[in-house]
Motif scaffolding. Structure first.
Motif, mmCIF file in Angstrom:
data_model
loop_
_atom_site.group_PDB
_atom_site.id
_atom_site.type_symbol
_atom_site.label_atom_id
_atom_site.label_comp_id
_atom_site.label_asym_id
_atom_site.label_seq_id
_atom_site.Cartn_x
_atom_site.Cartn_y
_atom_site.Cartn_z
ATOM 1 N N THR A 1 0.866 -1.181 0.000
ATOM 2 C CA THR A 1 0.000 0.000 0.000
ATOM 3 C C THR A 1 0.901 1.230 0.000
ATOM 4 O O THR A 1 2.109 1.120 0.263
ATOM 5 C CB THR A 1 -0.907 0.032 1.249
ATOM 6 N N GLN B 1 1.175 3.232 2.293
ATOM 7 C CA GLN B 1 1.665 3.395 3.668
ATOM 8 C C GLN B 1 2.660 2.316 4.081
ATOM 9 O O GLN B 1 3.312 2.446 5.114
ATOM 10 C CB GLN B 1 0.486 3.375 4.659
ATOM 11 N N ARG C 1 1.002 -4.465 4.109
ATOM 12 C CA ARG C 1 0.022 -5.012 5.047
ATOM 13 C C ARG C 1 0.128 -6.529 4.986
ATOM 14 O O ARG C 1 0.054 -7.119 3.904
ATOM 15 C CB ARG C 1 -1.386 -4.557 4.676
ATOM 16 N N LEU D 1 -0.534 1.480 -7.853
ATOM 17 C CA LEU D 1 0.639 2.115 -7.258
ATOM 18 C C LEU D 1 1.603 2.614 -8.323
ATOM 19 O O LEU D 1 2.393 3.510 -8.078
ATOM 20 C CB LEU D 1 1.369 1.164 -6.312
#
Length: 171
Positions: free
Chosen positions: A9, A11, A14, A167
């Motif tokens: 992700t 961030q 995950r 992405l």
């Protein structure tokens, strides 16, 4: 997708209900991976192996293979061992898996352009330790050492690594 999948992700990665900060290729994510482009390939990859430095740490999982002084990864597109584990001596271009720095103390290998490697489509897309937070890689996904060891302890052969095509559109 499931909790057993690793999902990249914006961030971080995950995996199993946790978010792990990570670094990706210096030039981001790409749909058109090429050798030397410093990009992380978009798509679904799978874990194909787990390697570790036995002189520096215990095996992170029972199925981990020790990295010895002669272990290499061929990155020469014209060589028959391109994007495969190889042993020294190897005259063709390669990466040493047993490095002086700690980046490859733990490596999860992937099936990017493997086992039937297409010359020039990229090699050695690994999950490994980062140099420092957010420092871009040559195309791999890199983590803090303690996070990588935790990830490796839970991963199994075939664990999916999902790198969304969206992405590739991120700056």
């Amino acid at each position: 997708m499931s909790l057993a999948d690793m999902i990249l992700t914006p961030q971080g990665l995950r995996y199993r209900g946790r978010l792990y900060p990570c670094s990706i290729g210096r030039t981001g994510v790409t749909r058109t991976k090429r050798e030397g482009d410093k990009a992380t390939p978009a798509g679904i990859l799978h874990v194909t192996g787990l390697w570790y430095r036995p002189d520096r740490l215990a095996p992170p999982a029972p199925w981990a293979r020790p990295i010895g002084p002669g272990d290499l990864w061929c990155d020469a597109p014209g060589h028959p061992a391109y994007n495969h584990h190889a042993r020294a001596p190897l005259a063709a271009s390669h990466e040493r898996l047993r490095r002086a720095d700690p980046l490859y103390d733990v490596i999860l290998t992937t099936d990017w352009n493997w086992p039937d490697a297409v010359p020039g489509w990229g090699s050695a897309i690994f999950l490994h330790q980062w140099r420092r937070p957010r420092f871009g890689t040559e195309g791999c996904i890199a983590f803090a050492r303690h996070d990588l060891i935790r990830i490796a302890a839970h991963a199994v052969l075939g664990t999916r690594i999902v790198i969304p095509e969206g992405l590739a559109d991120q700056p």
